[in-house]
Design an enzyme around this catalytic site. Structure first.
Site, PDB file in Angstrom:
ATOM      1  N   HIS A 308       0.855  -1.178   0.000  1.00  8.88           N
ATOM      2  CA  HIS A 308       0.000   0.000   0.000  1.00  8.88           C
ATOM      3  C   HIS A 308       0.891   1.229   0.000  1.00  8.88           C
ATOM      4  O   HIS A 308       1.935   1.235   0.638  1.00  8.88           O
ATOM      5  CB  HIS A 308      -0.906   0.016   1.252  1.00  8.88           C
ATOM      6  CG  HIS A 308      -2.076   0.908   1.085  1.00  8.88           C
ATOM      7  ND1 HIS A 308      -2.027   2.248   1.354  1.00  8.88           N
ATOM      8  CD2 HIS A 308      -3.334   0.643   0.643  1.00  8.88           C
ATOM      9  CE1 HIS A 308      -3.205   2.769   1.093  1.00  8.88           C
ATOM     10  NE2 HIS A 308      -4.010   1.838   0.660  1.00  8.88           N
ATOM     11  N   ASP A 365      -8.085  -5.398   0.077  1.00  9.93           N
ATOM     12  CA  ASP A 365      -8.563  -6.172  -1.070  1.00  9.93           C
ATOM     13  C   ASP A 365      -8.239  -7.648  -0.959  1.00  9.93           C
ATOM     14  O   ASP A 365      -8.832  -8.474  -1.642  1.00  9.93           O
ATOM     15  CB  ASP A 365      -7.937  -5.635  -2.362  1.00  9.93           C
ATOM     16  CG  ASP A 365      -8.373  -4.217  -2.606  1.00  9.93           C
ATOM     17  OD1 ASP A 365      -9.574  -3.959  -2.525  1.00  9.93           O
ATOM     18  OD2 ASP A 365      -7.505  -3.358  -2.852  1.00  9.93           O
TER      19      ASP A 365
END
Ligand code: COA
Length: 431
Positions: A308, A365
């Site tokens: 991320h 996700d």
């Protein structure tokens, strides 16, 4: 200690003001840099650039903190629901009982699309990606509304109505996009269903039989919406702000957000995770070969759902969703080989120096795809689900930029590295 930055440039000295956020984040204000020095800043991927000041969402990526309007995501996930959280994000405070009722009633009042929009859905080929349909149809909805066609930036008395319209209709459009992509008849929303239950009804009911709404399925999907509801200045939200800064209407700006979200490095990652797990399963790998490939830059593979830009410790949403994932699978009595592969991948990657050194942890996700698969949401709808969830964040950012008295059009600069001046050659002289 001075709270000004000093800059030495071309033998001259400049002072630059700094600012500090309410959570002590610091910034050097370079707004007057070009005017004063002739220089601009370059920041590939905007990793060090604050494009705005905002009151909506706070993230501390090093500590794994996410708060909407100051409230930790963990508390909201446990105690709130998507619609109450949407109100919080858009309007800044948790609603009173009366405010929540007004908001919910408005969502119900505006859940139907203009009947003529059905003909637009018919124009898409069966098999069209629902994200393409979603972005097109949010934009097309403007054409059916005079207020959106003659949008009054900052002076729109009806702004709250448009907030409710968009929040409600994105769900109707999303469900219709799916039905269209499968060639199925469209199912109208029901007046007495709540937000998430109504979405599942429009997705899965048939004209002759209503879909059975299992409470654990409704709860899991509502949680997914809530966890995605805002995430400060990510690619799609910045896109919404960028388009909004030109004073385009709310629907047009958020339709642009849908397009930005579609890419596999952003919202498309949840679909990519499932495709990756499926590929690993079908090839008979237990995940170890894939991990080796993901570390090799020439393989073209990445461990989807890992890493991320902001979280460098853990993604707090991933922690919540991992627990929810185990819960929903056990309640629905589902065993899923892809979940076993996901767990093995996570275990192996968290011990692997490649991922540890680069601070690559599972993101939201990684597990949301498994839950959505378990509750029957088809893979091509995963990113659409993300878009429904993110709508309150986009709307809140739109509202914030619209209400900022000094807001001006977003217009970054560049450093040009192309050809210097040369001249037009007639075609017969070109080689
Ligand atoms: N698998 C393997 N290697 C990865 C990786 C992944 N998922 N994510 C990042 N890396 C590597 C990069 O190759 C780079 O290696 P290097 O330093 O040897 O060159 C390093 O980790 C830093 O990555 P970088 O691309 O600079 O990170 P970023 O902040 O630009 O990108 C993401 C962040 C999310 C786009 C990136 O981690 C990614 O593509 N993840 C997979 C897609 C995904 O899950 N997206 C959803 C985000 S919520």
């Amino acid at each position: 200690m001075s709270n000004e930055a000093k800059l030495e440039l071309d033998g001259k000295s400049y002072t630059l003001p700094t600012l500090t956020g309410s959570e002590h984040e610091k910034a050097v204000d370079v707004s007057a840099l070009r005017a004063n020095t002739g220089y601009i800043t370059i920041d590939d991927g905007y990793g060090n650039t604050g494009s705005c000041v905002s009151n909506i969402t706070f993230i501390d990526g090093d500590k794994g903190i996410l708060r909407y309007r100051g409230i930790p995501i963990e508390e909201l996930a446990e105690k709130s629901n998507f619609i109450e959280t949407a109100y919080l994000i858009i309007y800044g405070t948790l609603p009173t009982r009366a405010q929540l009722k007004v908001f919910s009633d408005q969502l119900t009042d505006h859940q139907f699309l203009h009947e003529d929009m059905k003909y637009h859905f018919q124009g898409f080929p069966t098999g069209a990606h629902p994200m393409a349909i979603l972005s097109s149809m949010i934009n097309a909805a403007s054409c059916f509304d005079e207020g959106l066609m003659n949008w009054k930036w900052g002076k729109n008395q009806q702004f709250d109505t448009y907030v409710a319209k968009l929040t409600s209709q994105v769900r109707t459009i999303a469900a219709y996009s799916y039905r269209k992509s499968k060639g199925l008849p469209l199912i109208y929303p029901k007046q007495d269903y709540k937000y998430t239950a109504n979405f599942l009804h429009m997705m899965f009911s048939m004209p002759y039989e209503d879909f059975e709404l299992k409470p654990e399925v409704v709860k899991a999907l509502d949680l997914i919406f809530l966890l995605h509801a805002d995430h400060e200045q990510n690619c799609s939200t910045s896109t919404v702000r960028m388009v909004a800064s030109s004073q385009a209407n709310l629907f047009a700006s958020c339709a642009a957000g849908v397009c930005a979200l579609w890419g596999p490095l952003h919202g498309g990652a949840n679909q990519a995770v499932l495709e990756m797990l499926d590929e690993i399963h079908r090839s008979g790998d237990d995940g170890s070969k894939f991990i080796t490939a993901a570390k090799d830059k020439n393989s073209g593979k990445k461990l989807m759902g890992f890493g991320h830009r902001v979280y460098k410790n853990h993604d707090p949403r991933a922690k919540i969703i991992k627990v929810a994932c185990d819960e929903v699978l056990s309640k629905l009595h589902i065993t899923d080989p892809l979940l076993d592969i996901a767990k093995k991948l996570e275990e192996a990657a968290l011990k692997d120096p490649y991922f540890v050194e680069r601070k690559l942890y599972p993101n939201v996700d990684f597990y949301s795809g498994i839950i959505m698969r378990a509750i029957g949401i088809p893979v091509e709808m995963f990113t659409v689900i993300f878009a429904i969830g993110r709508m309150p964040g986009w709307i809140a950012n739109y509202k914030e930029i619209m209400e900022e008295p000094k807001s001006r059009i977003y217009r970054p600069r560049q450093i040009y590295t192309g050809k210097t001046m040369n001249h037009y050659l007639p075609i017969e002289q070109r080689k």
